[in-house]
Design a protein around this motif. Structure first.
Motif, short mmCIF file in Angstrom:
data_model
loop_
_atom_site.label_atom_id
_atom_site.label_comp_id
_atom_site.label_asym_id
_atom_site.label_seq_id
_atom_site.Cartn_x
_atom_site.Cartn_y
_atom_site.Cartn_z
N ALA A 10 20.14 57.51 -1.35
CA ALA A 10 20.32 56.68 -0.16
C ALA A 10 19.87 55.23 -0.15
O ALA A 10 18.95 55.00 -0.97
CB ALA A 10 19.55 57.48 1.22
N ALA A 11 20.49 54.46 0.70
CA ALA A 11 19.88 52.95 0.61
C ALA A 11 20.27 52.46 1.92
O ALA A 11 21.54 52.52 2.36
CB ALA A 11 20.52 52.38 -0.58
N TYR A 12 19.41 51.58 2.31
CA TYR A 12 19.88 50.71 3.73
C TYR A 12 20.12 49.18 2.99
O TYR A 12 19.36 48.65 1.81
CB TYR A 12 18.52 50.52 4.45
CG TYR A 12 18.64 49.46 5.41
CD1 TYR A 12 19.31 49.43 6.41
CD2 TYR A 12 17.63 48.26 4.93
CE1 TYR A 12 19.45 48.35 7.45
CE2 TYR A 12 17.86 47.16 6.18
CZ TYR A 12 18.73 47.17 7.24
OH TYR A 12 18.87 46.30 8.27
N PHE A 13 21.01 48.47 3.45
CA PHE A 13 21.44 47.27 2.91
C PHE A 13 21.52 46.21 4.20
O PHE A 13 21.83 46.60 5.06
CB PHE A 13 22.51 47.35 2.31
CG PHE A 13 23.93 47.71 2.78
CD1 PHE A 13 24.67 46.87 3.64
CD2 PHE A 13 24.12 49.16 2.84
CE1 PHE A 13 25.66 47.44 4.26
CE2 PHE A 13 25.29 49.43 3.31
CZ PHE A 13 26.06 48.60 4.38
N ALA A 69 27.44 35.16 9.57
CA ALA A 69 27.86 36.52 9.67
C ALA A 69 26.86 37.29 9.03
O ALA A 69 26.20 37.03 7.97
CB ALA A 69 29.15 36.77 9.10
N THR A 70 26.86 38.37 9.69
CA THR A 70 25.59 39.53 9.20
C THR A 70 26.14 40.69 9.11
O THR A 70 27.07 41.15 9.82
CB THR A 70 24.16 39.39 9.97
OG1 THR A 70 24.92 39.97 11.43
CG2 THR A 70 23.56 37.94 9.96
N GLY A 71 25.78 41.60 8.43
CA GLY A 71 26.04 42.85 8.15
C GLY A 71 24.83 43.78 7.51
O GLY A 71 24.06 43.38 6.95
N GLN A 72 24.90 45.06 8.23
CA GLN A 72 23.59 45.95 7.79
C GLN A 72 24.16 47.35 7.75
O GLN A 72 25.19 47.73 8.51
CB GLN A 72 22.56 45.72 8.69
CG GLN A 72 22.65 45.87 9.89
CD GLN A 72 21.36 45.95 10.88
OE1 GLN A 72 20.32 46.26 10.32
NE2 GLN A 72 21.56 45.25 12.00
N GLY A 73 23.64 48.34 7.18
CA GLY A 73 24.20 49.80 7.09
C GLY A 73 23.31 50.52 6.29
O GLY A 73 22.17 50.12 5.78
N ILE A 74 23.81 51.83 6.13
CA ILE A 74 23.24 52.79 5.28
C ILE A 74 24.31 53.55 4.38
O ILE A 74 25.31 53.83 5.02
CB ILE A 74 22.45 53.77 6.14
CG1 ILE A 74 21.17 53.08 7.06
CG2 ILE A 74 21.84 54.85 5.28
CD1 ILE A 74 20.55 54.10 8.00
N GLU A 75 24.24 53.78 3.08
CA GLU A 75 24.87 54.64 2.46
C GLU A 75 24.14 55.38 1.56
O GLU A 75 23.06 55.61 1.43
CB GLU A 75 25.73 53.44 1.72
CG GLU A 75 24.91 52.76 0.68
CD GLU A 75 25.55 51.89 -0.20
OE1 GLU A 75 26.66 51.64 0.03
OE2 GLU A 75 25.00 51.18 -1.14
N GLN A 114 30.89 72.68 -7.91
CA GLN A 114 29.93 71.58 -7.32
C GLN A 114 30.56 70.83 -6.31
O GLN A 114 31.94 70.75 -5.81
CB GLN A 114 30.20 70.46 -8.61
CG GLN A 114 29.34 69.19 -8.57
CD GLN A 114 29.58 68.45 -9.86
OE1 GLN A 114 30.78 68.25 -10.52
NE2 GLN A 114 28.37 67.79 -10.20
N LEU A 115 29.83 70.54 -5.48
CA LEU A 115 30.06 69.54 -4.09
C LEU A 115 29.41 68.05 -4.32
O LEU A 115 28.32 67.90 -4.69
CB LEU A 115 29.46 70.37 -2.98
CG LEU A 115 29.73 69.84 -1.58
CD1 LEU A 115 30.95 69.97 -0.96
CD2 LEU A 115 28.64 70.49 -0.60
N LEU A 116 30.34 67.30 -3.97
CA LEU A 116 30.19 65.73 -3.89
C LEU A 116 30.25 65.43 -2.36
O LEU A 116 31.40 65.72 -1.78
CB LEU A 116 31.12 65.02 -4.73
CG LEU A 116 31.22 65.59 -6.19
CD1 LEU A 116 32.05 64.83 -7.05
CD2 LEU A 116 29.89 65.52 -6.93
N VAL A 117 29.47 64.81 -1.84
CA VAL A 117 29.43 64.21 -0.66
C VAL A 117 28.89 62.63 -0.73
O VAL A 117 28.01 62.45 -1.01
CB VAL A 117 28.84 65.04 0.61
CG1 VAL A 117 28.68 64.35 1.86
CG2 VAL A 117 29.11 66.58 0.52
N SER A 118 29.68 61.60 0.16
CA SER A 118 29.35 60.29 0.08
C SER A 118 29.70 59.97 1.58
O SER A 118 30.55 60.20 2.17
CB SER A 118 29.60 59.70 -0.81
OG SER A 118 31.13 59.36 -0.82
N GLY A 119 28.69 58.81 2.00
CA GLY A 119 29.15 58.24 3.23
C GLY A 119 28.50 57.07 3.49
O GLY A 119 27.50 56.61 2.79
#
Length: 212
Positions: free
Chosen positions: A21-24, A49-55, A67-72
């Protein structure tokens, strides 16, 4: 542009489960964007302009074969200062969402590997992806927006024991979801409505591969 990122990578269940996980955060100054003014596509300075989020992404080896893969991700991207001319009318777009920036996105895939007595293998994969509403052009107009949508894809592939041959069949957009690849463009000037380009309908196909 100034950007920051803070993340973490972790493994669980004897390395069978991996979670990252990462915050940007990014801050644009003198950002340039395309904008339609009259019958012309004009490149303008959007100011700030600004942007922020979590992935995040997760890989879980549930069994030796499954196998299970999940991303968001979550994204908040907007103009801090931007006053272009929309249809030759000066418009303050400060605080508006940037184009092609959905707030939420999620995808998941389930993979299963079957080993055959002949030594070959069959791989099964089914995937689902979901995208939140987003805009194609600056201005955040509903005529140039795509509503949220989800897609289901599947694939089955046989691989020979010597790995030289592979035969696969696949299906894309199995639920036949209707969505757009693009909405906007010069047709807005000619027809007072944006041109729209539909995305792929439900599609089936097959492939044959041979490796030397």
């Amino acid at each position: 542009m100034v950007s920051y990122e803070l993340g973490n990578k972790s493994s669980w269940l004897e390395n069978r489960l991996q979670f990252n996980a990462a915050y940007f955060y990014y801050d644009y100054e003198d950002l340039q964007v395309n904008n339609i003014e009259g019958a012309l596509v004009v490149i303008r300075n959007a100011g700030e302009a600004t942007g922020q989020g979590i992935e995040f992404d997760m890989t879980w080896l549930m069994t030796e074969s499954l196998q299970l893969l999940v991303s968001g991700n979550y994204l908040n991207a907007e103009f801090d200062e931007f006053s272009p001319a929309i249809d030759n009318i000066p418009t303050d777009l400060s605080g508006e969402t940037m184009p092609l920036a959905p707030e939420f996105q999620l995808s998941t895939s389930l993979l299963y590997n079957q080993v055959l007595s002949s030594g070959g293998e069959i791989d099964y994969r089914v995937s689902y992806s979901w995208t939140d509403e987003y805009y194609f052009e600056v201005g955040n107009t509903e005529e140039e927006a795509q509503d949220s949508f989800g897609l289901v894809d599947a694939r089955i592939a046989w691989t020979s024991a010597d790995t030289q041959w592979q035969v696969a069949v696949f299906g894309q957009n199995l639920t036949d979801e209707e969505y757009l690849n693009y909405a906007g463009g010069l047709a807005k000037y000619d027809l007072d409505a944006p041109i729209t380009v539909s995305a792929i309908d439900r599609t089936f196909g097959a492939s044959l591969e041979y490796s030397f």
